[in-house]
Structure formats: structure tokens, C-alpha cells
Write a protein that holds these residues in place. Structure first.
Motif, PDB file in Angstrom:
ATOM      1  N   MET A  95      34.847 -17.778 -38.639  1.00  0.00           N
ATOM      2  CA  MET A  95      35.101 -19.066 -37.972  1.00  0.00           C
ATOM      3  C   MET A  95      33.811 -19.877 -37.885  1.00  0.00           C
ATOM      4  O   MET A  95      33.752 -21.025 -38.283  1.00  0.00           O
ATOM      5  CB  MET A  95      35.685 -18.834 -36.586  1.00  0.00           C
ATOM      6  N   PHE A  96      32.736 -19.227 -37.317  1.00  0.00           N
ATOM      7  CA  PHE A  96      31.476 -19.950 -37.170  1.00  0.00           C
ATOM      8  C   PHE A  96      30.850 -20.248 -38.532  1.00  0.00           C
ATOM      9  O   PHE A  96      30.213 -21.279 -38.722  1.00  0.00           O
ATOM     10  CB  PHE A  96      30.507 -19.168 -36.301  1.00  0.00           C
ATOM     11  N   GLY A  97      31.050 -19.315 -39.504  1.00  0.00           N
ATOM     12  CA  GLY A  97      30.510 -19.538 -40.836  1.00  0.00           C
ATOM     13  C   GLY A  97      31.115 -20.761 -41.479  1.00  0.00           C
ATOM     14  O   GLY A  97      30.420 -21.567 -42.114  1.00  0.00           O
ATOM     15  N   LEU A  98      32.442 -20.937 -41.315  1.00  0.00           N
ATOM     16  CA  LEU A  98      33.119 -22.105 -41.849  1.00  0.00           C
ATOM     17  C   LEU A  98      32.598 -23.383 -41.205  1.00  0.00           C
ATOM     18  O   LEU A  98      32.371 -24.395 -41.867  1.00  0.00           O
ATOM     19  CB  LEU A  98      34.628 -21.977 -41.615  1.00  0.00           C
ATOM     20  N   HIS A  99      32.356 -23.313 -39.890  1.00  0.00           N
ATOM     21  CA  HIS A  99      31.860 -24.488 -39.166  1.00  0.00           C
ATOM     22  C   HIS A  99      30.466 -24.868 -39.648  1.00  0.00           C
ATOM     23  O   HIS A  99      30.160 -26.044 -39.849  1.00  0.00           O
ATOM     24  CB  HIS A  99      31.839 -24.187 -37.668  1.00  0.00           C
ATOM     25  N   TYR A 100      29.624 -23.860 -39.848  1.00  0.00           N
ATOM     26  CA  TYR A 100      28.260 -24.140 -40.316  1.00  0.00           C
ATOM     27  C   TYR A 100      28.282 -24.777 -41.701  1.00  0.00           C
ATOM     28  O   TYR A 100      27.497 -25.683 -42.006  1.00  0.00           O
ATOM     29  CB  TYR A 100      27.437 -22.852 -40.347  1.00  0.00           C
ATOM     30  N   ARG A 101      29.173 -24.283 -42.591  1.00  0.00           N
ATOM     31  CA  ARG A 101      29.261 -24.856 -43.939  1.00  0.00           C
ATOM     32  C   ARG A 101      29.762 -26.299 -43.882  1.00  0.00           C
ATOM     33  O   ARG A 101      29.293 -27.161 -44.635  1.00  0.00           O
ATOM     34  CB  ARG A 101      30.187 -23.993 -44.803  1.00  0.00           C
ATOM     35  N   LEU A 102      30.736 -26.583 -42.969  1.00  0.00           N
ATOM     36  CA  LEU A 102      31.249 -27.946 -42.832  1.00  0.00           C
ATOM     37  C   LEU A 102      30.170 -28.904 -42.354  1.00  0.00           C
ATOM     38  O   LEU A 102      30.125 -30.071 -42.765  1.00  0.00           O
ATOM     39  CB  LEU A 102      32.433 -27.972 -41.858  1.00  0.00           C
ATOM     40  N   GLU A 103      29.289 -28.416 -41.474  1.00  0.00           N
ATOM     41  CA  GLU A 103      28.234 -29.280 -40.943  1.00  0.00           C
ATOM     42  C   GLU A 103      27.252 -29.729 -42.025  1.00  0.00           C
ATOM     43  O   GLU A 103      26.601 -30.762 -41.885  1.00  0.00           O
ATOM     44  CB  GLU A 103      27.467 -28.547 -39.829  1.00  0.00           C
ATOM     45  N   ARG A 104      27.181 -28.959 -43.101  1.00  0.00           N
ATOM     46  CA  ARG A 104      26.274 -29.309 -44.186  1.00  0.00           C
ATOM     47  C   ARG A 104      26.904 -30.297 -45.160  1.00  0.00           C
ATOM     48  O   ARG A 104      26.221 -30.840 -46.027  1.00  0.00           O
ATOM     49  CB  ARG A 104      25.846 -28.042 -44.935  1.00  0.00           C
ATOM     50  N   LYS A 105      28.229 -30.511 -45.036  1.00  0.00           N
ATOM     51  CA  LYS A 105      28.936 -31.420 -45.938  1.00  0.00           C
ATOM     52  C   LYS A 105      29.594 -32.512 -45.101  1.00  0.00           C
ATOM     53  O   LYS A 105      30.621 -32.284 -44.458  1.00  0.00           O
ATOM     54  CB  LYS A 105      29.976 -30.658 -46.742  1.00  0.00           C
TER      55      LYS A 105
END
Length: 243
Positions: free
Chosen positions: A1-11
């Protein structure tokens, strides 16, 4: 969940699309019930509108911040129904603009206050609450009994309410100021017009105890005495259940 959020923040584009998607779900949940509003709001064929004097009283109620301590929403919880009466129905507030529902209670809920106490009690309570409720922390409003009600623009108030769906007629709007006076002066010629336009059950009396002068106290007490009594829709299910 947090990994997906971190990746979204970069895009940036992905994050924006995700925000739009989540917001759309929340918006849909809020908007969808509006398409079935006619099925979810109860019918109340005997529902009447506020009189001009009651509209003025409601405006004073809002102006003085009374809604901040007294909610007008009895929830379906057993203890609330036993203390305050039948739970509130949406239809009972169909002519309320703005709506005064809420659950914040420094004082008791007043959704069914109308007719519970006499006019004299309300006047004494508003002038000095400790005279009738010793433990009350409510401030007094003695100036209401001394302040004449500004009723000349009540027709404009009714006209504005009609624009948002309240079914005031041209005749009601035209006679708004006279009707406000007539409702508080039962022996005047204007009193007959009030019952003609708003029904025989309309409260017509000197609410502040002085029929010779129209005051803000008249208006506020008139409003308090009609709360919960614009329609009997809330009491009908209770009556049928008892049979």
C-alpha cells in the motif's frame, strides 16, 4: 500500500488521476441519493410554510447563534426518542433555508419544542434563563422584548425563499408585513388575513404578552412555538404502530 503511494508521488500525472478517481467515488456516494430524493423524503400533504412572523423569528434565532447550542435533529436512538419525541424526518425541514440539523447540544434538542411550554415561559426564559431553569448556562436576551421588529422587508424574505422552492404565493408576499403584525395582534383586522393565508391552526396571539407592539420577542417566540408542528408526519407512524 505504502509502496504504491510512494511511486504515485513520484509521478504527478498518476497522482492527479488517482486523486480524481478517489474524489469521484466520494462524489458519487454523495450525489447518487439525490436522484432518488422523491422516494426517500416522506410525503407531508398537510405541510404548511412558515408565516412571515415565524420567518422573522427564525432569522433572529440564527442571528443570535441559538443553533450553536440547540440542535433541531432528534436521532433514531431510543434514549433520544424517549426524551425528545419522535425522531426527525427530512420532510419536516423541507422549507428550512438554511437547515439547522446537527448533533451538537450544549442545551436540549428543540425539534419538538412547539407547544411544550407557554408563551410566558419562553419570554421569561429568553429574558433570564435562570428564572425558569436554575442550572441553565444560557445567556439572556432581554433586549428582544424592547426591540421593535423590522418587518417592512419581510416580503423580500418570502420572495427569496420562494426562489429556492418554498411555495409562497404572490398574495403571501404582498401582505407579509401586515401578516406579521396581525399574527401578534389577534384583535386587529390584520389577524383574519393570517389565518386565511396560512390556515386556521396558525398561532395568532400576543406572544410577548403585549398586543400593542410588534417586537423581536414576538417573532422568536412565534418561531419556537411552531417547531415540530408544521406537519404531523412524524407522529403518524407512531399512531399506526399503537393500533
Amino acid at each position: 500500500m505504502f509502496g504504491l503511494h510512494y511511486r504515485l508521488e513520484r509521478k504527478a500525472i498518476g497522482l492527479v488521476l488517482a486523486i480524481i478517481g478517489v474524489s469521484s467515488i466520494g462524489g458519487l456516494v454523495e450525489i447518487a441519493p439525490l436522484f432518488t430524493i422523491h422516494q426517500t423524503v416522506e410525503d407531508a400533504p398537510n405541510m404548511r410554510v412558515y408565516t412571515p412572523l415565524e420567518v422573522a423569528g427564525r432569522n433572529i434565532y440564527i442571528r443570535e447563534g441559538c443553533y450553536a447550542c440547540h440542535s433541531q435533529m432528534i436521532r433514531t436512538l431510543r434514549d433520544e426518542v424517549e426524551r425528545y419525541g419522535p425522531y426527525s424526518l427530512a420532510v419536516e425541514s423541507k422549507y428550512d433555508h438554511p437547515m439547522l440539523w446537527g448533533s451538537k447540544r450544549t442545551g436540549p434538542d428543540i425539534a419538538r419544542l412547539g407547544g411544550k411550554y407557554s408563551d410566558a415561559w419562553h419570554v421569561a426564559h429568553l429574558i433570564n434563563p435562570r428564572d425558569v431553569v436554575k442550572e441553565s448556562i444560557m445567556p439572556g436576551y432581554p433586549w428582544l422584548a424592547r426591540t421593535s421588529l423590522a418587518s417592512e422587508d419581510l416580503g423580500l424574505h418570502l420572495k427569496a425563499l420562494r426562489r429556492v422552492g418554498v411555495p409562497y404565493t404572490d398574495e403571501m408576499i404582498e401582505h407579509a408585513s401586515n401578516d406579521a403584525y396581525g399574527q401578534s395582534a389577534p384583535d386587529s383586522s390584520a389577524a383574519e388575513g393570517v389565518t386565511k393565508r396560512y390556515g386556521e391552526a396558525t398561532n395568532v396571539r400576543a406572544f410577548d404578552g403585549n398586543a400593542g407592539r410588534l417586537t423581536e420577542m414576538d417573532a422568536l417566540v412565534a418561531y419556537l412555538q411552531i417547531l415540530g408542528r408544521l406537519t404531523d408526519a412524524a407522529t403518524k407512524p407512531v399512531a399506526s404502530a399503537e393500533k
